[in-house]
Write an enzyme that holds these catalytic residues in place. Structure first.
Site, PDB file in Angstrom:
ATOM      1  N   ARG A   6       0.889  -1.005  -0.224  1.00  0.00           N
ATOM      2  CA  ARG A   6      -0.248  -0.281   0.218  1.00  0.00           C
ATOM      3  C   ARG A   6       1.153   0.884   0.041  1.00  0.00           C
ATOM      4  O   ARG A   6       2.188   1.289   0.344  1.00  0.00           O
ATOM      5  CB  ARG A   6      -1.220   0.241   1.369  1.00  0.00           C
ATOM      6  CG  ARG A   6      -1.715   1.723   0.856  1.00  0.00           C
ATOM      7  CD  ARG A   6      -2.797   1.195   2.664  1.00  0.00           C
ATOM      8  NE  ARG A   6      -3.229   2.905   2.303  1.00  0.00           N
ATOM      9  CZ  ARG A   6      -3.912   2.871   3.441  1.00  0.00           C
ATOM     10  NH1 ARG A   6      -3.547   2.614   4.450  1.00  0.00           N
ATOM     11  NH2 ARG A   6      -4.450   4.540   3.578  1.00  0.00           N
ATOM     12  N   HIS A   7       0.185   2.353  -0.696  1.00  0.00           N
ATOM     13  CA  HIS A   7       1.815   3.307  -0.266  1.00  0.00           C
ATOM     14  C   HIS A   7       1.471   3.796   1.494  1.00  0.00           C
ATOM     15  O   HIS A   7       0.748   3.769   1.760  1.00  0.00           O
ATOM     16  CB  HIS A   7       0.484   4.757  -1.455  1.00  0.00           C
ATOM     17  CG  HIS A   7      -1.189   4.913  -1.038  1.00  0.00           C
ATOM     18  ND1 HIS A   7      -0.753   6.267   0.093  1.00  0.00           N
ATOM     19  CD2 HIS A   7      -1.542   4.411  -1.524  1.00  0.00           C
ATOM     20  CE1 HIS A   7      -2.569   6.149   0.370  1.00  0.00           C
ATOM     21  NE2 HIS A   7      -2.372   5.316  -0.180  1.00  0.00           N
ATOM     22  N   GLY A   8       2.225   5.154   1.020  1.00  0.00           N
ATOM     23  CA  GLY A   8       2.824   5.833   2.016  1.00  0.00           C
ATOM     24  C   GLY A   8       1.803   6.497   2.051  1.00  0.00           C
ATOM     25  O   GLY A   8       0.457   7.067   1.608  1.00  0.00           O
ATOM     26  N   ASN A  13      -4.469  11.219   4.026  1.00  0.00           N
ATOM     27  CA  ASN A  13      -4.212  10.023   5.587  1.00  0.00           C
ATOM     28  C   ASN A  13      -4.578  10.884   6.907  1.00  0.00           C
ATOM     29  O   ASN A  13      -4.457  10.454   8.304  1.00  0.00           O
ATOM     30  CB  ASN A  13      -3.368   9.212   5.402  1.00  0.00           C
ATOM     31  CG  ASN A  13      -3.803   8.802   3.994  1.00  0.00           C
ATOM     32  OD1 ASN A  13      -2.620   8.242   3.337  1.00  0.00           O
ATOM     33  ND2 ASN A  13      -4.593   7.717   3.629  1.00  0.00           N
ATOM     34  N   GLY A  21     -10.245   8.970  -2.401  1.00  0.00           N
ATOM     35  CA  GLY A  21     -10.493   7.785  -3.896  1.00  0.00           C
ATOM     36  C   GLY A  21      -9.648   8.283  -5.082  1.00  0.00           C
ATOM     37  O   GLY A  21      -7.985   7.996  -4.872  1.00  0.00           O
ATOM     38  N   ARG A  57      -0.019   8.673  -5.631  1.00  0.00           N
ATOM     39  CA  ARG A  57       0.694   8.458  -4.491  1.00  0.00           C
ATOM     40  C   ARG A  57       1.172   7.078  -4.623  1.00  0.00           C
ATOM     41  O   ARG A  57       2.012   6.250  -3.494  1.00  0.00           O
ATOM     42  CB  ARG A  57      -0.418   8.655  -2.861  1.00  0.00           C
ATOM     43  CG  ARG A  57      -1.790   7.873  -3.485  1.00  0.00           C
ATOM     44  CD  ARG A  57      -2.638   8.395  -2.865  1.00  0.00           C
ATOM     45  NE  ARG A  57      -3.798   7.776  -2.892  1.00  0.00           N
ATOM     46  CZ  ARG A  57      -4.819   7.945  -3.561  1.00  0.00           C
ATOM     47  NH1 ARG A  57      -5.076   9.489  -4.128  1.00  0.00           N
ATOM     48  NH2 ARG A  57      -6.635   7.818  -3.385  1.00  0.00           N
ATOM     49  N   GLU A  82      -7.828   3.236  -6.567  1.00  0.00           N
ATOM     50  CA  GLU A  82      -8.543   3.071  -4.892  1.00  0.00           C
ATOM     51  C   GLU A  82     -10.075   3.355  -5.350  1.00  0.00           C
ATOM     52  O   GLU A  82     -10.611   3.555  -6.635  1.00  0.00           O
ATOM     53  CB  GLU A  82      -8.027   4.021  -4.138  1.00  0.00           C
ATOM     54  CG  GLU A  82      -9.255   4.866  -2.581  1.00  0.00           C
ATOM     55  CD  GLU A  82      -8.986   3.384  -1.546  1.00  0.00           C
ATOM     56  OE1 GLU A  82      -9.661   2.175  -2.003  1.00  0.00           O
ATOM     57  OE2 GLU A  82      -7.960   3.399  -1.197  1.00  0.00           O
ATOM     58  N   ARG A  83     -11.205   2.685  -4.746  1.00  0.00           N
ATOM     59  CA  ARG A  83     -12.225   3.135  -4.830  1.00  0.00           C
ATOM     60  C   ARG A  83     -12.796   4.221  -5.279  1.00  0.00           C
ATOM     61  O   ARG A  83     -12.253   5.441  -4.859  1.00  0.00           O
ATOM     62  CB  ARG A  83     -13.205   2.593  -3.594  1.00  0.00           C
ATOM     63  CG  ARG A  83     -14.753   2.770  -3.829  1.00  0.00           C
ATOM     64  CD  ARG A  83     -15.130   2.009  -2.347  1.00  0.00           C
ATOM     65  NE  ARG A  83     -16.525   1.837  -2.337  1.00  0.00           N
ATOM     66  CZ  ARG A  83     -17.385   1.656  -1.781  1.00  0.00           C
ATOM     67  NH1 ARG A  83     -16.745   1.242  -0.129  1.00  0.00           N
ATOM     68  NH2 ARG A  83     -18.721   1.288  -2.216  1.00  0.00           N
ATOM     69  N   TYR A  85     -14.662   7.302  -5.153  1.00  0.00           N
ATOM     70  CA  TYR A  85     -15.839   7.899  -3.686  1.00  0.00           C
ATOM     71  C   TYR A  85     -16.648   8.888  -5.185  1.00  0.00           C
ATOM     72  O   TYR A  85     -17.610   8.989  -4.372  1.00  0.00           O
ATOM     73  CB  TYR A  85     -15.502   8.689  -2.717  1.00  0.00           C
ATOM     74  CG  TYR A  85     -14.630   7.793  -2.291  1.00  0.00           C
ATOM     75  CD1 TYR A  85     -15.626   6.763  -1.301  1.00  0.00           C
ATOM     76  CD2 TYR A  85     -13.478   6.909  -1.850  1.00  0.00           C
ATOM     77  CE1 TYR A  85     -15.317   5.714  -0.317  1.00  0.00           C
ATOM     78  CE2 TYR A  85     -12.616   6.453  -0.893  1.00  0.00           C
ATOM     79  CZ  TYR A  85     -13.426   5.226   0.038  1.00  0.00           C
ATOM     80  OH  TYR A  85     -13.678   4.375   0.825  1.00  0.00           O
TER      81      TYR A  85
END
Length: 182
Positions: A6-8, A13, A21, A57, A82-83, A85
């Site tokens: 997974r990205h940092g 975040n 998203g 990212r 990513e999902r 959104y």
């Protein structure tokens, strides 16, 4: 073997905004440090190929890993995003009065559903696994993609609740692709 990273950490975040998203957000200083640490830990692994989300990212995280893997073939694939959104992208996570990872909940916004995202992720694996059988595959992507990757291999939850798995920033999930549930 699949090495899913997974990205940092990103600014979103760190601020508790979990709805990045498909928006282009950068890693923050901590995220870059996390990516460097993960890259250092993976430097002795011989990867045969890399698939990466085209979002910034994920690319920034991959850049750190590639410092130890010169010449690694990288394929950017939209199915690893990513999902989506949709209309609530970049909004605070508190806007969600539904359980984001429970496919039983009705979504009151225009956005990608869990079944739609699962199909996207499954399509990716169904395509690449036969071609990359027995190879070490590096995948750099996102938490939602990691979640559905987990359930692709472990099997869909019988109650349609995908909340029971998460992967932290710059964390590694290793999967033996032969373990796929039928």
């Amino acid at each position: 073997m699949i090495y899913f990273v997974r990205h940092g950490e990103t600014y979103d975040n760190a601020n508790g905004n979990l709805l990045s998203g498909w928006s282009e957000v950068s890693l923050n200083d901590r995220g870059i440090s996390q990516a460097r640490k993960r890259a250092e830990e993976l430097k002795t692994v011989k990867f045969d190929i890399c698939y990466c989300s085209p979002l910034l990212r994920a690319k920034q995280t991959l850049e750190e890993i590639l410092k130890f893997h010169d010449g690694l073939q990288v394929i950017y694939d939209d199915r690893l995003k990513e999902r989506d959104y949709g209309e609530i992208t970049s909004k605070p996570a508190s806007i969600c009065k539904f359980r984001r990872w429970n496919a039983n909940d009705e979504i009151p916004f225009k956005m990608e559903s869990i079944p739609q995202m699962f199909d996207r992720v499954a399509n990716f694996y169904n395509e690449i696994l036969p071609k990359q059988k027995g190879k070490n595959i590096l995948i750099v992507s996102h938490s939602g993609t990691a979640r559905l990757t987990h359930f692709y291999f472990a099997g869909k939850p019988s109650d349609n609740d995908y909340s029971d798995f998460s992967l932290g920033n710059a964390k590694l999930m290793m999967i033996d692709e032969k373990s796929k549930s039928k």
